[in-house]
Enzyme design. Structure first.
Site, PDB file in Angstrom:
ATOM      1  CE  LYS A  57      -0.147  -4.694   4.240  1.00 57.20           C
ATOM      2  NZ  LYS A  57       1.142  -4.014   4.494  1.00 57.20           N
ATOM      3  CB  SER A 132       0.051  -0.259   5.295  1.00 55.85           C
ATOM      4  OG  SER A 132       1.037  -1.219   4.948  1.00 55.85           O
ATOM      5  CB  SER A 156       3.661  -1.539   6.692  1.00 54.61           C
ATOM      6  OG  SER A 156       3.254  -0.282   6.265  1.00 54.61           O
TER       7      SER A 156
HETATM    8  N1  GLN Z   1       4.121   4.553   6.476  1.00 58.02           N
HETATM    9  C1  GLN Z   1       5.024   4.229   5.423  1.00 58.02           C
HETATM   10  C2  GLN Z   1       4.454   4.654   4.098  1.00 58.02           C
HETATM   11  O1  GLN Z   1       3.368   5.100   4.088  1.00 58.02           O
HETATM   12  C3  GLN Z   1       5.352   2.762   5.436  1.00 58.02           C
HETATM   13  C4  GLN Z   1       4.325   1.910   4.798  1.00 58.02           C
HETATM   14  C5  GLN Z   1       4.746   0.493   4.626  1.00 58.02           C
HETATM   15  O2  GLN Z   1       5.692   0.028   5.266  1.00 58.02           O
HETATM   16  N2  GLN Z   1       4.080  -0.202   3.717  1.00 58.02           N
HETATM   17  O3  GLN Z   1       5.053   4.529   3.088  1.00 58.02           O
END
Ligand code: GLN
Length: 455
Positions: A57, A132, A156
């Site tokens: 990532k 994400s 995410s």
């Molecule tokens: N959807 C969640 C957020 O926007 C989780 C994102 C994540 O785990 N990085 O914070």
């Protein structure tokens, strides 16, 4: 696509040809957008020569690679050091292979907020891959990576894995070093594997886990590798949270009920529990996460870090730099986080959110006095179409099943179990006790075998 386990048996020439095959596949499938711009068409570089290629990532630093967390504010930022997780890959003969696309600074659930554009769901290009870590999940699902690393602050890793039909695992908070990983919310972030199956997830988890003196939140406790002794035959007590499931759509409900029956058939004991309303999880999470994000992202001011937009005085330089460098969702979260931390509101929002967080933790602990694992959906529905979320709030509400796990610091793994009527994967997650990843992976192996998703 060969598995990580199989890749570990390849000789140097075979690894070279595997890397070349992946490069070709990435060029052919460029439209899916799994990798960030600089990796889409050039020959993909590896962080270590002749290593087994693992997709990583874009918020994970690698020496001499542009590391941006998919934000304009970090475009052209060349990392001077390598994150511990990638150093751990190197020690095991693996290497980073391309930075994958993600929501800007890992804020999002759909990989639509990246400065490089969106990633498509490889199973239906009109749908989001989740987020994400959408690039990592889509890469594994489309055969553009044998395995990948993601990060999980509130789901995410698990949610994109569920939307793309692959396995995603979030370790216990503190298990995997975050040294060299661009911070979103420091009390929630964890790095973990996205793979084709549970065994590969255990293999990659073993490789990246362990104490790291460079990360002050790293847990200095004994660690025994799990993959060599995975046991799908252990009989476990698995709790299901009855009041959670009403929030899910019909096909998710059905998949959940079917899976419970399959787990019973495999010899596990199912017990029934309830937890506080998931809306309270959302409120607590979005206060804590944005508060920490506002502190973590203050460093990108164009002076110490990141791209600068020049102005005539310091205040305007900050203003112009941040307005140009951060996307709308990130700006919104910085504003919200700054608000909940400001005097007068700190007690009303931030302290209250922390109290709710403790209550959630207590509820999990109480369940784990009787259960080895908890089974829950990953998301209330399968992958939505692009643009389906009309507001940020609607998107936040799709996180109801994943964020409590991060608030409590627990390990969890998302596994595809069935498909909906449009042939899109439905993922369920198992949640484990803190630092008991062994039981989590044993249960996950059993679940994977029971549902036989790949048949
Ligand atoms: N959807 C969640 C957020 O926007 C989780 C994102 C994540 O785990 N990085 O914070």
């Amino acid at each position: 696509m060969i598995t990580l386990k199989e890749a570990l048996t390849l000789n140097a020439d075979e690894i070279k040809s595997l890397t070349a095959d992946l490069e070709n596949k990435i060029k052919t499938d460029k439209h899916i957008g799994c990798y960030v711009e600089q990796f889409k068409s050039e020959d993909i570089k590896l962080s270590l020569d002749n290593s087994i290629p693992i997709a990583v990532k874009s918020n994970i630093n690698i020496t001499s690679w542009e590391t941006t967390a998919c934000s304009n504010i970090l475009k052209n930022y060349i990392s001077p050091y390598t994150a511990t997780v990638v150093q751990n890959l190197h020690k095991a003969g693996l290497g980073a292979f391309g930075h994958t696309n993600m929501d800007e600074f890992a804020m999002g659930s759909s990989t639509e907020t990246s400065c490089y554009g969106r990633t498509l769901n490889p199973l239906d290009n009109e749908k989001v891959p989740g987020g994400s870590s959408g690039g990592s999940a889509a890469a594994v699902a489309s055969g553009q990576a044998i395995a990948a690393l993601g990060t999980d602050t509130g789901g995410s890793i698990r949610q994109p894995a569920a939307y793309c039909g692959v396995v995603g695992m979030k370790p216990t908070y503190g298990r995997v070093s975050r040294y060299g990983i661009i911070a979103y919310s420091s009390s929630l972030d964890q790095c973990g594997p996205i793979t084709q199956n549970v065994e590969d997830a255990a293999i990659l988890y073993d490789i990246i886990s362990g104490y790291d003196a460079k990360d002050s939140t790293s847990a200095n406790i004994d660690y025994t590798p799990i993959a060599p002794s995975l046991d799908a035959n252990k009989k476990l007590t698995i709790a299901v949270i009855d009041n959670f499931i009403s929030e899910a759509d019909d096909c998710t409900k059905k998949a959940y009920a079917n899976t419970i029956e399959k787990l019973k058939d495999a010899g596990h004991t199912i017990i029934h529990k309830n937890m506080m309303d998931t809306k309270k999880h959302i409120s607590s999470y979005y206060v804590v996460a944005t508060a920490e994000a506002s502190a973590n992202l203050s460093r990108y001011d164009g002076i110490r870090y990141g791209n600068r937009v020049e102005a005539t005085n310091l205040k305007d330089t900050y203003l112009k730099t941040k307005s140009a460098g951060f996307g709308k969702e990130v700006q919104k979260r910085i504003l919200l986080g700054t608000f909940v931390l400001s005097s007068g509101y700190y007690d009303a929002y931030y302290i209250k959110a922390q109290k709710v967080r403790h209550l959630i933790k207590d509820e999990f602990n109480a369940i784990f006095e009787e259960a080895d694992l908890i089974l829950s959906p990953v998301a209330p529905a399968t992958a939505p179409k692009f643009g389906a979320f009309e507001s940020s709030l609607e998107m936040y509400l799709s996180d109801i099943y994943t964020i409590s796990v991060n608030l409590a610091g627990l390990p969890a793994i998302s596994i595809p179990v069935e498909k909906d009527k449009n042939n899109m994967p439905i993922g369920l997650q198992l949640i484990g006790k803190a630092y008991d990843e062994k039981t989590l992976f044993d249960g996950a192996m059993s679940l994977e075998q029971s549902v036989n998703y790949k048949k």
